[in-house]
Motif scaffolding. Structure first.
Motif, mmCIF file in Angstrom:
data_model
loop_
_atom_site.group_PDB
_atom_site.id
_atom_site.type_symbol
_atom_site.label_atom_id
_atom_site.label_comp_id
_atom_site.label_asym_id
_atom_site.label_seq_id
_atom_site.Cartn_x
_atom_site.Cartn_y
_atom_site.Cartn_z
ATOM 1 N N CYS A 157 0.835 -1.194 0.000
ATOM 2 C CA CYS A 157 0.000 0.000 0.000
ATOM 3 C C CYS A 157 0.873 1.248 0.000
ATOM 4 O O CYS A 157 2.088 1.181 0.189
ATOM 5 C CB CYS A 157 -0.945 0.014 1.207
ATOM 6 N N GLU A 158 0.229 2.375 -0.226
ATOM 7 C CA GLU A 158 0.907 3.668 -0.222
ATOM 8 C C GLU A 158 0.764 4.383 1.112
ATOM 9 O O GLU A 158 1.376 5.423 1.328
ATOM 10 C CB GLU A 158 0.343 4.559 -1.344
ATOM 11 N N ASP A 159 -0.075 3.851 1.988
ATOM 12 C CA ASP A 159 -0.284 4.475 3.303
ATOM 13 C C ASP A 159 1.019 4.475 4.095
ATOM 14 O O ASP A 159 1.891 3.628 3.893
ATOM 15 C CB ASP A 159 -1.351 3.729 4.102
ATOM 16 N N GLN A 160 1.122 5.435 4.990
ATOM 17 C CA GLN A 160 2.294 5.539 5.854
ATOM 18 C C GLN A 160 1.852 5.624 7.308
ATOM 19 O O GLN A 160 0.773 6.138 7.615
ATOM 20 C CB GLN A 160 3.116 6.793 5.503
ATOM 21 N N ILE A 161 2.676 5.097 8.194
ATOM 22 C CA ILE A 161 2.397 5.245 9.622
ATOM 23 C C ILE A 161 2.474 6.724 9.984
ATOM 24 O O ILE A 161 3.414 7.417 9.601
ATOM 25 C CB ILE A 161 3.396 4.422 10.454
ATOM 26 N N ARG A 240 2.000 -1.845 8.380
ATOM 27 C CA ARG A 240 3.335 -2.393 8.671
ATOM 28 C C ARG A 240 4.359 -1.773 7.738
ATOM 29 O O ARG A 240 4.176 -1.777 6.518
ATOM 30 C CB ARG A 240 3.338 -3.912 8.513
ATOM 31 N N GLU A 241 5.439 -1.250 8.319
ATOM 32 C CA GLU A 241 6.544 -0.704 7.532
ATOM 33 C C GLU A 241 7.807 -1.500 7.842
ATOM 34 O O GLU A 241 8.175 -1.660 9.011
ATOM 35 C CB GLU A 241 6.774 0.777 7.851
ATOM 36 N N THR A 281 5.901 -0.950 2.576
ATOM 37 C CA THR A 281 4.771 -0.624 3.449
ATOM 38 C C THR A 281 3.601 -1.515 3.047
ATOM 39 O O THR A 281 3.288 -1.634 1.859
ATOM 40 C CB THR A 281 4.363 0.851 3.320
ATOM 41 N N GLN A 282 2.982 -2.131 4.043
ATOM 42 C CA GLN A 282 1.878 -3.050 3.798
ATOM 43 C C GLN A 282 0.767 -2.823 4.817
ATOM 44 O O GLN A 282 0.992 -2.211 5.865
ATOM 45 C CB GLN A 282 2.363 -4.502 3.873
#
Length: 290
Positions: A157-161, A240-241, A281-282
């Motif tokens: 995914c492209e999301d970030q913590i 998860r990164e 990143t997942q």
């Protein structure tokens, strides 16, 4: 080290400590617990070596230590333990890091013994966690492989913590750090795998860290971060990164960084000096109850 939290803060956050002296808490449908024990006995070492098909293990393996995060609504569980981490080490099978000739003698168990480092004595692991989905009284378990894939499907995914959100001042409802294994590489450095967890009223966050320093030769840092925000999405989703960093002492010296070992005792303080060699990143969507 665990933190002591006021019971009123726990109550107002919708959390409660685990009963019977267990380390951890329940909060918003999650049960988060750390487990601790002693290092492996000689008998347990033999059993692990047989199961892992190896004759080498780190000096200190804490086989009973673990971090367990269970989603009560789905019976999905994310957990971290030494055995699965070492299974990842065995599967990856990296070549041994070359040790300076002047230090090779330290690896001898007997003065007359010839030094043959034909395995990855650093115990570097690609491990980023294990997953299990419990169904009724049975458990169907799947361990994360070297690509971080498991039956509980992690999706790229492209999301970030949200590091800004994590930096906000919130009460720490629970914090603990667990050592999974450690080796001093015959006084030639350190190989250390730990996992830390922090629970706040708004979320939980964890850091799995493998830290390697072969003195005068190499530094390697492999980190997995996971973050879950309570009540953010209709479908519970864990981010998860994974970030792997690595550099030789020679390359750092060429960039003008000091090579004093005291500077490199804490990976947190020098991580930004180590180039990133892999980063992903997942996200994991927690399934409905099975």
């Amino acid at each position: 080290m665990e933190t002591e939290v006021d019971k009123e803060i726990l109550k107002s956050s919708g959390a409660e400590l685990l009963p019977d002296g267990r380390r951890g808490l329940r909060i918003h449908g999650w049960e988060i617990e750390t487990l601790r024990g002693t290092i492996l006995t000689s008998l347990a070492v033999e059993e692990w070596e047989e199961k892992l098909r190896t004759s080498h293990l780190p000096e200190m393996v804490f086989g009973e230590n673990a971090l367990v995060l269970k989603h009560l609504g789905s019976n999905a569980k994310i957990h971290f333990n030494a055995f699965d981490a070492l299974a990842g080490w065995k599967q990856e099978g990296l070549p041994p890091v070359e040790v300076p000739a002047a230090a090779q003698w330290k690896f001898r168990s007997k003065p007359s013994q010839q030094v043959i480092l034909d395995y990855d004595y650093t115990f570097t692991t690609p491990y980023c966690g294990s997953e299990v989905t419990e169904k009724d009284k049975e458990a169907v378990e799947t361990k994360a492989n070297t690509k971080g894939e498991a039956s509980l499907q992690w999706e790229n995914c492209e999301d970030q913590i949200d590091l800004a959100a994590l930096s906000l001042k919130e009460p720490i409802l629970f914090y603990d750090e667990v050592v999974l294994y450690e080796d001093e590489l015959a006084d030639n450095g350190v190989s250390l795998l730990t996992v830390k967890v922090r629970v706040m009223p708004s979320s939980w966050f964890l850091l799995l860290r493998f830290w390697l320093r072969v003195d005068g030769v190499l530094m390697r840092l492999r980190e997995t971060r996971m973050h879950y925000v309570f009540g953010k999405d209709e479908t519970p989703t864990v981010l998860r990164e994974n970030c792997w960093r690595e550099a030789t002492f020679q390359s750092l010296s060429a960039k003008g960084y000091p090579v004093d070992l005291a500077v490199y005792s804490d990976p947190s303080s020098i991580s930004q000096r180590l180039p990133v060699i892999k980063q992903t990143t997942q996200k994991l969507k927690i399934p409905r109850k099975v």
